[in-house]
Design a protein around this motif. Sequence first.
Motif: not given
Length: 457
Positions: A236-255
């Motif tokens: 249901h949520h399209f989240l970045p996959t740039n975290g510690a793993k690609t499981d969307e548990r962690t990620f970050y983005f810049t705005y």
Amino acid sequence: MGKHLKILFLFFILNSCLIFSQENLFSTTLKRGPAIHFVNSASQPNLVSPNAITISWWTDDGSDSIVEYGKTTSYEIGKFPGLSKSSFSFTLEQGVGVQHWVSLTNLQPHTKYYYRIKSNGKNLAPQEEEKGNYYFITPKDQNTTSFTFIALGDTADGNPNQEKICETIDRYHKDAEFILILGDVVYEKSTDPEYGEKYYPLNYYGRLIRHKPVIPTLGNHEERDGTPDQQVYRTHHFLPTNGAKTDERTFYFTYGNGAFFCLDSNLRKEPIYNPSGLHYEWLKKNLNKEDKTWKFVFFHHPMFGVGTEKTRYCEDETCSQVPCAGQKICDNNVEWRKELIPLFIQNKVNLILTGHDHNYQRTYKVNTYNDESATPFRDEENGIIHIVSGSGGKYLRNIWMSPLPDWSASRNGEIHSFSKIIVKKDVLEFYQYDKNNIILDSFTLDLKTNRRTKKQK
């Protein structure tokens, strides 16, 4: 002649019924959505693209869908076919639904676009289109120094308080460019039927997500969905996959001139957050390399709190007494604080946003002693303000520890509320609004003077 007329009349009736049946048999219905999502740049995975947006929606069958869009309701720019992603069972509709999505590219930054969704030549939401309700505004350019966003947690419980919160945000805070949900997006177990009942309806988040991207973090209720790697949540949520793993548990983005780091506090007791751990190394590396003016970290479980949850200080380690008293840590957040607070301060994190405790809390700028309990103390020079914004819809908790520590600045557990953050170059304005749009608390941070100022209500 009369006999022939009767035959013709019967033929007309039967033919009309057949056409009506075929139209209904093959008619596609919009069941959920649409929802707007950020698109991260292909060349810079941390950067929210100002030139693209993703739209997702659910129908009751697998028929092809398209999105038409433009700067006016003539939808003059063009159309894109939607892609089918997956299917889940619905509770309300008692059927199988298919999720579709499309990414629109080559858009202009910070520009309003209208869109509509069609299937087999039929507009799936004609009434909403007539009202002009299907639109989005693309993200601002990465060089912008001003932006606004909403943050709240513990939200979709399907009750009038959640409904009022969504109505207030939609009516009075259209300037917010995106929404952070600080965990526990949908109650009780974050199942797909619960998303259908409590998240997508237009009286809940449906009225917001058709315009604005929502970026959540995992809460403890997301851990209960019973699927591997929180499959429902990730669908249901399209989240970045740039975290510690690609499981969307962690990620970050810049705005704009802000960097946002999402952590999974469900794993706060795991060794991955130790200095040699995978998540710690990822966080350290990316906090250090980002040179954005503002740095925000958001996750579900508070590091500090004075409410009734187990992140508070208690009289004993069993946390059996409410309200709490004394100054003894009663949970397993100690090691997490020991490792991460120095890392946050060293890398100049400006604000930490959390939920979990069903109320609003704000600390003064706080640091921790290097003792076995990572005891907090007020530090206006080097400390960080921690926000608990967990009163987004679920029942409230209004019991506080006594006596209150001197680092606790503000708290409210009497009315549901949400946070609004306005960044203007070197100045951040924070407001806590209740569900009736009344300001409960506010302050400013000025990076030039390193001062926090209490704002007048």
